[in-house]
Design an enzyme around this catalytic site. Sequence first.
Site, PDB file in Angstrom:
ATOM      1  N   SER A 169       0.827  -1.206   0.000  1.00  0.00           N
ATOM      2  CA  SER A 169       0.000   0.000   0.000  1.00  0.00           C
ATOM      3  C   SER A 169       0.871   1.270   0.000  1.00  0.00           C
ATOM      4  O   SER A 169       1.706   1.423  -0.892  1.00  0.00           O
ATOM      5  CB  SER A 169      -0.947  -0.065   1.209  1.00  0.00           C
ATOM      6  OG  SER A 169      -1.925   0.916   1.094  1.00  0.00           O
ATOM      7  N   ASP A 193       0.040  -4.431  -3.834  1.00  0.00           N
ATOM      8  CA  ASP A 193      -1.105  -3.545  -4.030  1.00  0.00           C
ATOM      9  C   ASP A 193      -0.731  -2.106  -3.637  1.00  0.00           C
ATOM     10  O   ASP A 193      -1.379  -1.492  -2.775  1.00  0.00           O
ATOM     11  CB  ASP A 193      -2.341  -4.034  -3.265  1.00  0.00           C
ATOM     12  CG  ASP A 193      -3.624  -3.710  -4.020  1.00  0.00           C
ATOM     13  OD1 ASP A 193      -3.619  -3.753  -5.269  1.00  0.00           O
ATOM     14  OD2 ASP A 193      -4.647  -3.408  -3.375  1.00  0.00           O
ATOM     15  N   ARG A 207       6.685   7.871  -6.795  1.00  0.00           N
ATOM     16  CA  ARG A 207       5.857   6.662  -6.699  1.00  0.00           C
ATOM     17  C   ARG A 207       6.547   5.532  -7.457  1.00  0.00           C
ATOM     18  O   ARG A 207       7.480   5.760  -8.234  1.00  0.00           O
ATOM     19  CB  ARG A 207       4.436   6.905  -7.207  1.00  0.00           C
ATOM     20  CG  ARG A 207       4.325   7.214  -8.682  1.00  0.00           C
ATOM     21  CD  ARG A 207       2.841   7.313  -9.079  1.00  0.00           C
ATOM     22  NE  ARG A 207       2.647   7.830 -10.406  1.00  0.00           N
ATOM     23  CZ  ARG A 207       2.686   7.098 -11.521  1.00  0.00           C
ATOM     24  NH1 ARG A 207       2.967   5.804 -11.450  1.00  0.00           N
ATOM     25  NH2 ARG A 207       2.479   7.642 -12.698  1.00  0.00           N
ATOM     26  N   ASP A 209       7.646   2.790  -9.957  1.00  0.00           N
ATOM     27  CA  ASP A 209       7.631   2.587 -11.409  1.00  0.00           C
ATOM     28  C   ASP A 209       8.864   1.753 -11.784  1.00  0.00           C
ATOM     29  O   ASP A 209       9.725   1.503 -10.941  1.00  0.00           O
ATOM     30  CB  ASP A 209       7.607   3.938 -12.150  1.00  0.00           C
ATOM     31  CG  ASP A 209       8.968   4.591 -12.167  1.00  0.00           C
ATOM     32  OD1 ASP A 209       9.398   5.092 -11.114  1.00  0.00           O
ATOM     33  OD2 ASP A 209       9.629   4.565 -13.230  1.00  0.00           O
ATOM     34  N   ASP A 212      12.752   2.174 -10.656  1.00  0.00           N
ATOM     35  CA  ASP A 212      13.160   2.228  -9.254  1.00  0.00           C
ATOM     36  C   ASP A 212      14.058   1.072  -8.818  1.00  0.00           C
ATOM     37  O   ASP A 212      14.662   1.130  -7.742  1.00  0.00           O
ATOM     38  CB  ASP A 212      11.930   2.297  -8.345  1.00  0.00           C
ATOM     39  CG  ASP A 212      11.157   3.589  -8.549  1.00  0.00           C
ATOM     40  OD1 ASP A 212      11.801   4.607  -8.851  1.00  0.00           O
ATOM     41  OD2 ASP A 212       9.917   3.581  -8.429  1.00  0.00           O
ATOM     42  N   HIS A 258      -7.483  -5.604  -0.700  1.00  0.00           N
ATOM     43  CA  HIS A 258      -6.216  -4.861  -0.575  1.00  0.00           C
ATOM     44  C   HIS A 258      -5.260  -5.597   0.371  1.00  0.00           C
ATOM     45  O   HIS A 258      -4.060  -5.679   0.103  1.00  0.00           O
ATOM     46  CB  HIS A 258      -6.547  -3.475  -0.040  1.00  0.00           C
ATOM     47  CG  HIS A 258      -5.421  -2.508   0.005  1.00  0.00           C
ATOM     48  ND1 HIS A 258      -4.605  -2.234  -1.074  1.00  0.00           N
ATOM     49  CD2 HIS A 258      -4.981  -1.693   1.012  1.00  0.00           C
ATOM     50  CE1 HIS A 258      -3.726  -1.303  -0.736  1.00  0.00           C
ATOM     51  NE2 HIS A 258      -3.924  -0.971   0.525  1.00  0.00           N
TER      52      HIS A 258
HETATM   53 CA   LIG Z   1       9.601   5.866  -9.076  1.00  0.00          CA
END
Ligand SMILES: [Ca+2]
Length: 324
Positions: A169, A193, A207, A209, A212, A258
């Site tokens: 999360s 998730d 975030r 992707d 990373d 979740h």
């Molecule tokens: Ca990233």
Amino acid sequence: MFGSQRLLAVAAAAVPAGERFMWVPDSEGNLHMVDLLDVEPEDTPVPFFNGEKDVDLRLYTQNNPSTPEYILQSDPSKSPSFNPANPTRFILHGWTSSHKQMDPIRQAYIDTGKDWNIVLVDWNGPATSEYSISKRNSRRVGEYLAEVILHLEAERGLNLDDVYIIGHSLGGQASGVAGNRLGGRVARIVGLDAAAPLFGTTSLKNRLDPTDAKIVQGIHTNGGLLGWDDPLGHVDFFPNGGSSQSGCILDVTGACSHNRAPPFYAESIINNEFVGTLCHSYKAYKKGNCDHYPQAVMGEWTPAETAGNYYLKTNSKKPYGLGA
Ligand SMILES: [Ca+2]
């Protein structure tokens, strides 16, 4: 859940996509309204965040399978069991939760009998705020984790080729932040998730992707509600189609689906019967249209060369894996 909250949950679920507010359940199942337009500039400073105080890095090994040692940059003597010759796994929980949510993953690694450095990253304090605040804090948790990993690399011989970061999360998005600040050098990141609310306009820097880590794996269990819907890795798994999990009845908030991702991962470590099939949609997979396409196991033991979107079915209770 109180009756009025349940009614509100049903009402919220009936609101069409694109509305401004959504209900997000915390770890106790209580609902909190999140304003989807409550998005701060991305790099807003996080006041009062103190990594060493606010984040506990709980190290477990076969020497100390259930009693943690604490990794502190300021005092290596607190974590004498860390052994850079062994693979290292950092594991992050989600919103309003704690290391306890991820403890079955620790147990599964220990139960393999192999040698590991298992690090449960407990950020319970910063995770237990209003959702929008915890979302912002999760970025700092990722940045702090990157600092610690750099320290372990420089001072204690940690090899990033042996490191996986696994996060659920908000912890999944924090894992991406850590990987980004490490220049994508970590072997693998797994987003369990990875959180969706308030991340729609977040840049890739903040975030999860595919840039990373050398390999990024997404496991989608409540995509489109609490979890990220679209593929976010080199390889993405969509158990039961990726949005609603088997056995989660009346799951209007998405919490049940979740929260399936961490137990799926724990099971994948010790008894991997999660066999995914490469396919272009769950509908096509269910029809058998992809039966001749490659298969790969989901989770800890996914082969490095695996790429694309994989679909699978699971049981509604443990053991979840169904085999080939
Ligand atoms: Ca990233």
